[in-house]
Design a protein around this motif. Structure first.
Motif, PDB file in Angstrom:
ATOM      1  N   SER A  56       0.808  -1.222   0.000  1.00 21.88           N
ATOM      2  CA  SER A  56       0.000   0.000   0.000  1.00 21.88           C
ATOM      3  C   SER A  56       0.837   1.267   0.000  1.00 21.88           C
ATOM      4  N   ALA A  57       2.150   1.128   0.120  1.00 22.40           N
ATOM      5  CA  ALA A  57       3.062   2.284   0.139  1.00 22.40           C
ATOM      6  C   ALA A  57       4.124   2.074  -0.939  1.00 22.40           C
ATOM      7  N   PRO A  58       3.789   2.337  -2.191  1.00 20.88           N
ATOM      8  CA  PRO A  58       4.717   2.075  -3.299  1.00 20.88           C
ATOM      9  C   PRO A  58       6.069   2.764  -3.080  1.00 20.88           C
ATOM     10  N   GLY A  59       7.122   2.011  -3.299  1.00 21.19           N
ATOM     11  CA  GLY A  59       8.468   2.549  -3.144  1.00 21.19           C
ATOM     12  C   GLY A  59       9.055   2.362  -1.766  1.00 21.19           C
ATOM     13  N   ALA A  60       8.237   2.059  -0.782  1.00 18.74           N
ATOM     14  CA  ALA A  60       8.753   1.850   0.568  1.00 18.74           C
ATOM     15  C   ALA A  60       9.513   0.531   0.643  1.00 18.74           C
ATOM     16  N   THR A  61      10.508   0.485   1.501  1.00 23.44           N
ATOM     17  CA  THR A  61      11.240  -0.753   1.765  1.00 23.44           C
ATOM     18  C   THR A  61      11.030  -1.144   3.216  1.00 23.44           C
ATOM     19  N   GLY A  62      11.171  -2.439   3.482  1.00 20.15           N
ATOM     20  CA  GLY A  62      10.900  -2.922   4.834  1.00 20.15           C
ATOM     21  C   GLY A  62      11.913  -3.937   5.312  1.00 20.15           C
ATOM     22  N   VAL A  63      12.024  -4.023   6.640  1.00 14.87           N
ATOM     23  CA  VAL A  63      12.850  -5.020   7.299  1.00 14.87           C
ATOM     24  C   VAL A  63      12.002  -5.692   8.370  1.00 14.87           C
ATOM     25  N   GLY A  64      11.961  -7.023   8.342  1.00 12.72           N
ATOM     26  CA  GLY A  64      11.284  -7.788   9.372  1.00 12.72           C
ATOM     27  C   GLY A  64      12.302  -8.536  10.213  1.00 12.72           C
ATOM     28  N   VAL A  65      12.188  -8.406  11.534  1.00  9.97           N
ATOM     29  CA  VAL A  65      13.140  -9.014  12.465  1.00  9.97           C
ATOM     30  C   VAL A  65      12.409 -10.034  13.330  1.00  9.97           C
ATOM     31  N   ASP A  66      12.958 -11.238  13.401  1.00  7.20           N
ATOM     32  CA  ASP A  66      12.374 -12.278  14.238  1.00  7.20           C
ATOM     33  C   ASP A  66      13.458 -13.320  14.520  1.00  7.20           C
ATOM     34  N   ILE A  67      13.174 -14.200  15.476  1.00 11.43           N
ATOM     35  CA  ILE A  67      14.144 -15.259  15.784  1.00 11.43           C
ATOM     36  C   ILE A  67      13.630 -16.634  15.353  1.00 11.43           C
TER      37      ILE A  67
END
Length: 254
Positions: A56-67
């Motif tokens: 829904s946010a074109p151009g945005a980048t993301g990082v997901g952190v989990d163990i």
């Protein structure tokens, strides 16, 4: 015994929490309207909500952190299916003391324990201060956090998870006050309803219940049955209608 012999894990859950499609859509829409360039998801699991924000946010980048490596692998597969693999990174690491901020949107959906000292008690105030550190000026934090809809009695606590006590959660008002103390203004306050809880709780156990019905003589059936029956009882006889989940959209001050 191989993993194929055992029940699949959480395949009937879209989100790892009591969150309906309708509520998720509203939350994602509010966050995307701020036009974030970066999104950080603390305790992302398989990152379903993170991926929807990125869509829904074109151009945005993301990082997901989990163990949880298994959940992260599921998230990477979902990202590939949606052509988002070049815009999101799933990282297997602890979020405690993370240096991955500041981000325009920080998600922490039922994962505030990931920001607390594992040797100490759960401290939602400390988690909120960490979220304040990780969010960029003018950004947004979406916190999904448990709260007591009413303070449980000692008898009710004894029927919940092992070691449950009154200090595990706060009333909703006290939770929001902690967010304000940590340097936020609560732009939106909402809570999961009974239908969302029932869909989550049933979906959480669905794979295992079907597997047990089909494999009653499996070597792992007795132990698996004991675990799932105990977990279901903690909900139906313990925290049902007592534990709530709040979704707080928070804006950093200053």
């Amino acid at each position: 015994m191989t993993e194929v012999d055992l029940p699949p894990r959480l395949t009937h859950l879209t989100f790892h929490g009591p969150l309906s499609e309708a509520r998720a859509g509203r939350l994602v829409g509010r966050l995307a309207a701020t036009r974030p360039a970066t999104v950080l998801d603390i305790g992302c699991g398989w990152g379903e909500f993170l991926l929807r924000v990125l869509e829904s946010a074109p151009g945005a980048t993301g990082v997901g952190v989990d163990i949880q490596a298994e959940d992260l692998a599921r998230g990477r597969d979902l990202a590939k299916e949606r052509d988002l693999a070049d815009r999101v990174t799933f990282v297997e690491e602890s979020a405690l003391g993370s240096t991955r901020g500041p981000a325009d949107v920080v998600l922490c959906m039922g994962s505030s324990q990931a920001l607390c000292d594992p040797e100490g008690p759960h401290d939602v105030g400390a988690a909120l201060r960490e979220l304040r550190r990780l969010v960029a000026p003018g950004g947004r934090v979406l916190l999904g956090e448990g709260f007591w809809q009413r303070v449980p009695t000692p008898e009710e606590l004894a029927r919940m998870w092992p070691g449950a006590h009154e200090g595990d959660h706060l009333p909703l008002g006290a939770l929001v006050d902690l967010a304000v103390d940590a340097g936020f203004r609560p732009a939106w306050i909402e809570t999961a309803n009974a239908d969302e809880w029932e869909e989550f709780e049933s979906g959480y156990r669905h794979d295992v219940e079907l597997w047990l019905a089909a494999h009653p003589g499996h070597p792992a059936a007795a132990e698996t049955r004991l675990g799932v029956d105990r977990q279901r009882a903690t909900w139906l006889n313990g925290y049902r209608d007592i534990l709530g989940i709040a979704y707080l959209t928070l804006v950093p001050v200053g």
